[in-house]
Write an enzyme that holds these catalytic residues in place. Structure first.
Site, PDB file in Angstrom:
ATOM      1  N   GLY A 156      50.784 -29.076  49.041  1.00 21.35           N
ATOM      2  CA  GLY A 156      52.003 -29.811  49.367  1.00 21.35           C
ATOM      3  C   GLY A 156      52.607 -29.313  50.662  1.00 21.35           C
ATOM      4  N   ALA A 157      52.546 -27.981  50.831  1.00 24.78           N
ATOM      5  CA  ALA A 157      53.064 -27.348  52.043  1.00 24.78           C
ATOM      6  C   ALA A 157      52.569 -25.908  52.050  1.00 24.78           C
ATOM      7  CB  ALA A 157      54.596 -27.384  52.069  1.00 24.78           C
ATOM      8  N   MET A 158      52.707 -25.241  53.187  1.00 26.39           N
ATOM      9  CA  MET A 158      52.274 -23.847  53.297  1.00 26.39           C
ATOM     10  C   MET A 158      53.233 -23.072  54.171  1.00 26.39           C
ATOM     11  SD  MET A 158      50.276 -21.463  52.530  1.00 26.39           S
ATOM     12  CE  MET A 158      50.561 -19.806  53.143  1.00 26.39           C
ATOM     13  N   GLU A 159      53.637 -21.888  53.677  1.00 22.98           N
ATOM     14  CA  GLU A 159      54.749 -21.135  54.246  1.00 22.98           C
ATOM     15  C   GLU A 159      54.378 -20.257  55.437  1.00 22.98           C
ATOM     16  OE1 GLU A 159      53.232 -18.508  50.725  1.00 22.98           O
ATOM     17  OE2 GLU A 159      53.456 -20.638  51.144  1.00 22.98           O
TER      18      GLU A 159
ATOM     19  N   HIS B  33      61.716 -24.345  49.271  1.00 23.93           N
ATOM     20  CA  HIS B  33      60.677 -23.476  48.713  1.00 23.93           C
ATOM     21  C   HIS B  33      59.964 -22.714  49.827  1.00 23.93           C
ATOM     22  CE1 HIS B  33      57.363 -22.628  45.707  1.00 23.93           C
ATOM     23  NE2 HIS B  33      56.738 -22.409  46.846  1.00 23.93           N
ATOM     24  N   GLU B  34      59.552 -23.434  50.872  1.00 29.23           N
ATOM     25  CA  GLU B  34      58.786 -22.784  51.942  1.00 29.23           C
ATOM     26  C   GLU B  34      59.656 -21.813  52.736  1.00 29.23           C
ATOM     27  OE1 GLU B  34      55.695 -23.185  51.580  1.00 29.23           O
ATOM     28  OE2 GLU B  34      55.963 -24.870  50.211  1.00 29.23           O
TER      29      GLU B  34
ATOM     30  N   HIS C 197      60.189 -18.428  51.193  1.00 32.18           N
ATOM     31  CA  HIS C 197      59.059 -17.514  51.398  1.00 32.18           C
ATOM     32  C   HIS C 197      59.192 -16.699  52.687  1.00 32.18           C
ATOM     33  CE1 HIS C 197      56.267 -18.336  48.189  1.00 32.18           C
ATOM     34  NE2 HIS C 197      56.148 -19.619  48.475  1.00 32.18           N
TER      35      HIS C 197
ATOM     36  N   GLU D  41      55.291 -17.150  44.300  1.00 30.71           N
ATOM     37  CA  GLU D  41      55.509 -18.566  44.014  1.00 30.71           C
ATOM     38  C   GLU D  41      56.599 -18.816  42.981  1.00 30.71           C
ATOM     39  OE1 GLU D  41      54.493 -20.521  46.027  1.00 30.71           O
ATOM     40  OE2 GLU D  41      52.792 -19.520  46.969  1.00 30.71           O
TER      41      GLU D  41
END
Length: 899
Positions: free
Chosen positions: A287-290, A323-324, A327, A346
């Site tokens: 979905g996404a990456m931090e 959320h990202e 992180h 997570e």
């Protein structure tokens, strides 16, 4: 690679973990991706150079570094002791360098490599994404290093504890833009071997793990930018030109500043970087990456179009950004030591994402939605014997496939739930004080879960918080053992007890727990409508409280457990719901429904008792109880919609939902306005979706008419964005090939990712099985369905009762091809297995699943290994459930629709 394997005199044990003899200091990496294919091989490639500096902390004559699918053209020891031999070890994904003499402890060394890799479309490591804009095909070179794909991009120490500084230089075609974690520094136009190129050098990164490195080369020359004054941080949102021009990135830009501001205050630590780039990519697996300083997203998760996107899309954008960005501190600044504690990253980000998004959108009341989206979601998985603890032993998670398996509902949603519970019983003030101490102490390094408990205990002591025992003793029971308890309260005797809750009462847990599946349980409760201020701790198997008129435990569901009562207390709660349901908090009305249905599945209460929780819904208008009921009734659909129970069930739910449908019709002045409240907008969708699904004629006529109007004038879609998913699906189910072909043409033309996603799901709603089979076949052709979307198309078809067997047959026929050709970067095999087996409830289906497992056992299931085990367990439980409950459920629905 130069290799003298015939002279190897050293024994290399087959270990998937790096030696601790060498520790990286920095990498100096130059990458040059070719954005056109090689005419001879037909492949897209990249070339690279890497100088890595590392320190020897233990004498060794071996250099072990990760390398996967890279070919080396040069390897230089850069004044290291001379190289005796070098070779690649594919199974462990190592480049092995044997030296003639040992490296000296506390000395630093450099290793230089030249290498080539494929810029494939596999969505892993350094890969390519393609899209079309204004009739022109464009290529993006981008990256996904997480969790073990940095080694596919450059040779490295690819473990989270091996932190280093990265100096990145990218070579790219003139006119394209290069991005990485650091801010762009020198940008020079030059020529290499007669080829005109641009060379972009970036500021060095902070000390960080390899999985957080990000690289993007693209023609997305348009972005929008703001400066967060309070942080002196430059915020940029990048996307396709048309998306930027249509304003699809504006919402992300507007919420990023407030969310970053919130987390800076929440953690009491400044944002560590000088910029925050976020980019929407046409092809992206997660979905996404931090990635630190350059967060990558699927387009559907970052972009929001005010004309066509729904409020669900808007919430998704806000919560995933939160959320990202969470992180950036918890995960990036302080990182887990190893992947056996993925939940530390997570689960935490999942929990605080609700806080960050709530700060950006305070009118939405987002904090409560964690119950539906995370707690109830993970209860379903954690009640199986094939569940797993939040934290595993470090040596049990070794292989890349095992690492990928850790990124599941347990790590994200259970992690969020137990941290929310911890914050509640400590108080948020004490919780964040402990977090601040933890983050400051371990900044730029790595931790294990016990480190967090230690710093929270320090905050507990500093604030004189009264707990029954230290934080670690309370929390280890929730983290080290899988599952959760059901608390049973007998109001007639005052006896309170706990038991490990299992969805299938006939299953048995074979995994031993040091705590014997007992928990220290914080109980918040209400007595006869009055909330009690104190937390009562259930410390043993049993405890005692005084009886009351009625008791409701786990107020606002702050605890990660279910609650059961004696029959008399259940009846008192039903009486309260039927007379004045608002006395019970809305979040607990949702809980009563969910607990009752699941207790019935576990044979702890009767199935009619569970169904009785839905009777009051004819006067309920709030979203959370309705969504809880529909989620649970969806299991009844899965189990019974191919049996004689289907029609009486449809008749009952139709009777229940019709008042809700009319309520929203009146509220919106005959569907001409959008409800003001966020959750009312969600429940309006439920009203239309279920009214149409159960055969309310007015609803079906409405959705069919709206869709036909759009078909007659494709340039003008007047269907309200919030309602589009429900309307599209209803119209597709009622229509035939003409509606489907129109939907497909609109899907292919869609310039807004969220609109494409709605149409993609709706295409699976058709009642025409020929069209469903055609749609499934498209998932093997990335020109028709992008690789990142193939899994969701297959599971969407499986969710259609006419498509389930088609999807299962398709997966069985194509499994070997998908598993070998697509790989972990493209397909979510775990969610695909869960989706196509969700309806399994007959011995024949169980036999098919057993045969499927046996046939492919030797090759393995990769990241789907646990999903296959859970599918087998669920299917056996479903067979038992249906045999025991079908007649009773049929009788109950018939009794409700006779009058």
């Amino acid at each position: 690679i130069p290799c003298t394997t015939n002279m190897i005199l050293v024994f290399i044990p087959l270990s998937y973990r790096l030696s601790n003899a060498l520790v990286p200091d920095y990498y100096n990496i130059t990458l040059w991706p070719r954005l056109s294919c090689d005419p001879n091989t037909g492949l897209y490639i990249f070339t690279g150079q890497c100088t890595m500096e590392f320190e020897c902390v233990k004498e060794t004559n071996l250099i072990l570094i990760h390398s996967n699918k890279l070919n080396y053209t040069k390897l230089d020891n850069m004044h290291i002791a001379s190289i005796k031999s070098t070779w690649l070890q594919p199974e462990t994904q190592y480049l092995v360098i044997q030296l003639n003499s040992k490296l000296t402890q506390k000395h630093k060394y450099q290793l230089y490599t030249n290498f080539t890799g494929e810029l494939a479309d596999d969505l892993a490591g350094f890969y390519r994404s393609e899209y079309e804009e204004d009739g022109i095909r464009k290529i993006v070179a981008t990256s996904q290093m997480h969790p073990t794909h940095a080694r596919k991009t450059f040779p490295c120490f690819d473990e989270p504890a091996m932190k280093a500084v990265f100096y990145i230089t990218l070579i790219h075609p003139p006119g394209t833009v290069a991005l990485s974690n650091g801010m762009e520094g020198d940008i020079v136009n030059t020529t290499i071997d007669g080829v005109a190129v641009t060379k972009t050098k970036f500021e060095p990164t902070k000390k960080m793990s390899t999985y957080l490195l990000a690289i993007v080369l693209q023609a997305m020359t348009i972005f929008i930018m703001s400066l967060l004054i309070t942080l002196c941080v430059q915020i940029r949102i990048w996307a396709r030109r048309t998306a930027i021009e249509q304003g699809q990135a504006n919402y992300a830009l507007n919420v990023t500043g407030p969310i970053l501001d919130f987390f800076q205050l929440y953690y009491n630590i400044s944002y560590p970087l000088n910029k925050s780039d976020q980019i929407a990519l046409p092809d992206f697996y997660f979905g996404a990456m931090e990635n630190w300083g350059l967060v990558t997203y699927r387009e559907t998760n970052l972009l929001y179009d005010p004309v066509t996107s729904s409020n669900r899309n808007k919430e998704t954008t806000a919560t995933i950004i939160a959320h990202e960005l969470a992180h950036m501190w918890f995960g990036n600044l302080v990182t887990l030591r190893w992947w056996n504690e993925v939940w530390l990253n997570e689960g935490f980000a999942s929990y605080v994402s609700y806080l960050g998004a709530d700060h950006a959108e305070p009118a939405w009341n987002l904090k409560d939605l964690i119950i539906l989206d995370d707690v109830h979601r993970v209860f379903a998985v954690d009640a199986l014997t094939s569940s797993h603890p939040l934290s595993s032993k470090e040596d049990s998670i070794i292989l890349p496939g095992q690492i990928s398996e850790q990124f599941d509902a347990i790590s994200y949603s259970k992690g969020a739930a137990v941290l929310r519970m911890l914050s509640d019983f400590l108080s948020e003030q004490v919780f964040v004080q402990g977090l601040n101490s933890y983050l400051k102490h371990f900044a730029y390094s790595n931790t294990v879960g016990d480190d967090l408990w230690h710093h929270l205990q320090m905050a507990v002591k500093a604030n004189n918080v009264s707990l029954p025992c230290p934080v670690c003793e309370i929390m280890n029971r929730w983290v080290i053992q899988m599952g959760f308890p059901v608390v049973t309260i007998d109001t007639s005797t005052g006896k309170v007890s706990q038991k490990h809750f299992l969805l299938d009462p006939e299953s048995s847990v074979t995994v031993e727990s040091p705590y014997k599946y007992e928990w220290l349980i914080p109980v918040r409760w209400m007595k006869s409508g009055e909330v009690q201020r104190d937390i009562w701790w259930l410390m043993e198997k049993e405890g005692m409280r005084r009886g009351s008129v009625w008791v409701l435990a786990n107020i606002n569901i702050t605890g990660y457990y279910r609650v059961n009562y004696d029959h008399g207390n259940w009846e008192s709660l039903f009486a309260q719901l039927n007379s004045e349901h608002q006395v019970i908090p809305v979040i607990n009305r949702a809980q009563l429904v969910d607990d009752a249905f699941n207790l019935a599945r576990a044979q702890m209460v009767s199935t009619p008792l569970a169904l009785n929780t839905t009777l009051y819904l004819s006067v309920e208008t709030e979203y959370m109880p309705w969504q809880s009921a529909l989620d649970n009734l969806d299991y009844y659909y899965l189990m019974l919609d191919r049996t004689e129970v289907y029609q009486p069930m449809q008749d009952y739910i139709k009777k229940l939902v019709t008042p809700l449908f009319l309520y929203f019709k009146n509220m919106t002045s005959d569907w001409t306005h959008v409800p003001d409240r966020h959750t009312d907008q969600y429940n309006q969708v439920n009203a239309i979706r279920m009214a149409c699904r159960t055969g309310v004629t007015e609803c079906q006529n409405l959705t069919t008419r709206w869709f036909k109007q759009w078909m007659e004038n494709p340039q003008q879609n007047l269907i309200e964005p919030n309602l589009r998913s429900a309307v599209y699906c209803s119209a597709m189910a009622a229509g035939d090939e003409a509606e489907w072909e129109f939907g497909w043409s609109q899907f292919k033309k869609a310039t807004v990712a969220s609109e494409a996603s709605k149409l993609m799901s709706a295409l699976a709603c058709t009642s025409n099985t020929t069209l469903l089979e055609r749609y499934l076949s498209y998932t093997l052709n990335s020109a028709m369905i992008r690789k990142q979307d193939a899994t969701s198309v297959i599971t969407s078809v499986a969710s259609n009762r006419l498509g389930q067997s088609l999807a299962w047959d398709f997966v069985r026929e194509q499994w070997e091809y998908m598993f070998t050709q697509y790989g972990v970067g493209s397909f979510s095999f775990a969610s695909m297995i869960s989706g196509v087996t969700a309806r399994f409830s007959t011995p024949a289906e169980l036999q098919q699943l057993v045969e499927f497992e046996e046939k492919h056992r030797a090759a393995g299931f990769g990241s789907a290994t646990l999903a296959v085990e859970q599918a087998l367990e669920r299917t056996r439980a479903n067979i038992n459930w249906q045999q025991k409950n079908k007649q009773e459920i049929l009788d109950w629905f018939n009794s409700q629709t006779r009058h």
